[in-house]
Design an enzyme around this catalytic site. Sequence first.
Site, PDB file in Angstrom:
ATOM      1  N   LYS A  33      25.361   7.733  10.892  1.00  0.00           N
ATOM      2  CA  LYS A  33      25.548   8.741  11.935  1.00  0.00           C
ATOM      3  C   LYS A  33      25.785   7.955  13.213  1.00  0.00           C
ATOM      4  O   LYS A  33      24.865   7.372  13.786  1.00  0.00           O
ATOM      5  CB  LYS A  33      24.315   9.639  12.050  1.00  0.00           C
TER       6      LYS A  33
ATOM      7  N   TYR B 124      21.239   5.652  11.573  1.00  0.00           N
ATOM      8  CA  TYR B 124      21.438   6.486  12.765  1.00  0.00           C
ATOM      9  C   TYR B 124      21.544   5.555  13.967  1.00  0.00           C
ATOM     10  O   TYR B 124      20.550   4.989  14.412  1.00  0.00           O
ATOM     11  CB  TYR B 124      20.254   7.447  12.898  1.00  0.00           C
TER      12      TYR B 124
END
Length: 311
Positions: free
Chosen positions: A168, A140
């Site tokens: 992400k 992330y």
Amino acid sequence: MSIDQLRDVKLITALITPFHEDGSINYDALPDLIEHLLAHHTEALLLAGTTAESPTLTHDEELELFAAVQKIVNGRVPLIAGVGTNDTRDSIEFAKEVAKFGGFAAGLAIVPYYNKPSQEGMYQHFKAIADASDLPIIIYNIPGRVVVEMTPDTMLRLAEHPNIIGVKECTSLANMAYLIEHKPEDFLVYTGEDGDAFHAMNLGANGVISVASHTNGDEMHAMLKAIENSDLKTAAAIQRRFIPKVNALFSVPSPAPVKAVLNHLGLEVGPLRLPLVACTSEEAKRIIKVVLEEDVEATRETVTGVVRPDY
């Protein structure tokens, strides 16, 4: 678990955590919330991420939340567990625990926050997590929250690890384009920015990890489907109407706006935990009008907020 569970998934919802007024988790609200999401085209769920207010959840609460959601979902869509912290040892133990817990397609691990590691430190951190557990890891990368940014080159080094399956990405479309162009074939790239979904998917991203899908899942699904069918005219028209809604959903710190809309829809997701606070009544009214298009004129007006939010 493997990358195969997520390979064809395009719309992942970063699930909010419903609370009672006393701040305890409202597990009774989860079934209606999850059924609402699945009915509106959510294809996978991310649990205990930023939108879940994970910094205010205890470890035991996260595990209880995982068990509750697994029972409701019952294998209908893949699940991703938030497992990352700014302590490598803690992240390793959490990833191991989730792997043993079972039932998750992957774990999402955030770039370490507050301690500001170098690129080599980031590399070693994620390599250590991926080496230590069988749980597939999604990175992330969100510098707006963690201060430091993993560069595309560091990301591509980590993409070679067999247990790191995706990212992400919440940096720039330029970085996303570079990653998509140079990544291994079996590395998944998701945008974490609702407002960038149209552009990211046209660059070749695998999907979007979304907040707006709580309230506008049908629109997002229609846009993603139009892109898949090479109908860019339709997709662009949806995106133009979608941008003011994203702006509204991030006009004050998230997830306050999305919770305001969900409460308005009768889903009883409740308040936020401090230090986050709910929208004022005036903020909520304005946000609801825009997000649900209850007032066309309000939707046409500028809403405080940006497509790439700091929140």
